[in-house]
Design a protein around this motif. Structure first.
Motif: not given
Length: 345
Positions: A18-26, A266-283
């Protein structure tokens, strides 16, 4: 004492995810504001998508804790209803363009199939489980009936993966396979946009994807190279793309979530999008729900990720809400324990 220890471990798992999700979406929301301020962009679309995902996830966690079977079944029926009714209740250029609406319909049907399968695995009564799996099969048939070949194929794949998930004891390899599948589809999309595939293979992809879509991908990659870090600003692709105004009923989107992120944030946006998906898989990996529930939801969300890589599905608020809802249902902790315990990893 062992029971208390298990409860503490489960609580720690949920707190971390949950904490990871808050950080990623934020971070996704903040970065959209940063890039918008840098290039006079319009971050409202990204903020709405983040809010929709978070609201769906919270709703899934609450309803899944109270009524794990009924909530998942209701979500499946709601997704089916929206997919069938969308052409009537959501008119306008953004929803009738061939590059966007068909992907949103397929996404809703795929998520609905996943929700029905999750409900089946959560049900204890064999008759109810059979009825819910029949519902999932009915959604796949409905997808074919409404002309969504993609929704039918992906729904059938989710249904098959759900049946196979019942024989899997360790979910880690399944989650890893889903991450690799999403990465592979995204890599192929990027390769098509960059013209790095052999001519024969590239022509085959272009024939299936249509030249208009591939041209939008070329434009997105070209714009991404202008400012690889910040991009051109959210919501500005339609203004700066040479090919977007030439499409029928243009909506200002490149019809690929990773390429849109690269162009606009930019590439930071791509990384954040990938991180959001990885967070869901981690959860899903860390949830205490049974492994078949976690893997079924993961299969449906991976199918959505593949659709988003080659289409415009995530531009529809209903799809973002549905994705969050399914993830929340699959990671909720029911007040009444599931009939099947989560297997050790």
């Amino acid at each position: 004492m062992a029971s208390a220890l298990g409860a503490d471990t489960d609580s720690d798992r949920r707190n971390v995810s949950d904490a990871a999700g808050v950080v990623v979406l934020g971070a996704c929301a903040v970065w959209s504001l940063v890039t918008a301020a840098a290039h006079d962009g319009r971050p409202e679309g990204v903020l709405l998508a983040v809010l929709a995902l978070a609201a769906g996830y919270a709703s899934g966690r609450i309803s899944g804790a109270l009524l794990p079977v009924a909530a998942s079944g209701a979500a499946a029926l709601a997704g089916l209803g929206l997919a069938v009714a969308m052409p009537k209740v959501a008119p306008g250029p953004q929803f009738t363009t061939p590059l966007g609406h068909s992907g949103a319909t397929a996404a809703l049907l795929t998520l609905a199939t996943g929700a029905a399968c999750c409900a089946a695995w959560a049900a204890a009564a064999p008759a109810l489980r059979l009825a819910l799996r029949t519902l999932a099969a009915g959604i796949v048939v409905t997808a074919a009936a409404v002309g969504s070949a993609t929704g039918c194929a992906l729904g059938a794949a989710v249904l098959l993966c759900s049946l196979v998930a019942g024989r899997i004891r360790r979910r880690g390899l399944g989650i890893l396979g889903m991450a690799l599948t999403a990465a592979l589809v995204t890599g192929v999309t990027w390769a098509v946009a960059g013209n790095v595939l052999p001519d024969g293979l590239s022509d085959s992809f272009e024939g299936r994807l249509t030249p208009r879509r591939v041209q939008l991908w070329h434009d997105a990659l070209h714009l991404a190279r202008q400012d690889p870090v910040l991009g051109i600003g959210p919501g500005r692709f339609g203004e700066l793309s040479a090919g977007a105004p030439q499409t029928l009923l243009p909506d200002g989107k490149p019809h690929s979530a990773p390429l849109q992120q690269a162009a606009e944030q930019g590439l930071v946006g791509v990384v954040l999008l990938a991180t959001a998906f990885c967070w869901v898989l981690y959860a899903l990996w860390r949830t205490a729900r049974p492994t078949p529930v976690a893997l079924t939801a993961g299969a449906a969300l991976t199918a959505l990720a593949a659709l988003a890589a080659v289409g415009n599905a995530l531009s529809f608020t209903t799809v973002s809400v549905g994705a969050g809802l399914l993830a929340g249902l699959a990671t909720a902790r029911p007040f009444v324990s599931d009939h099947r315990r989560a297997e050790p990893e």
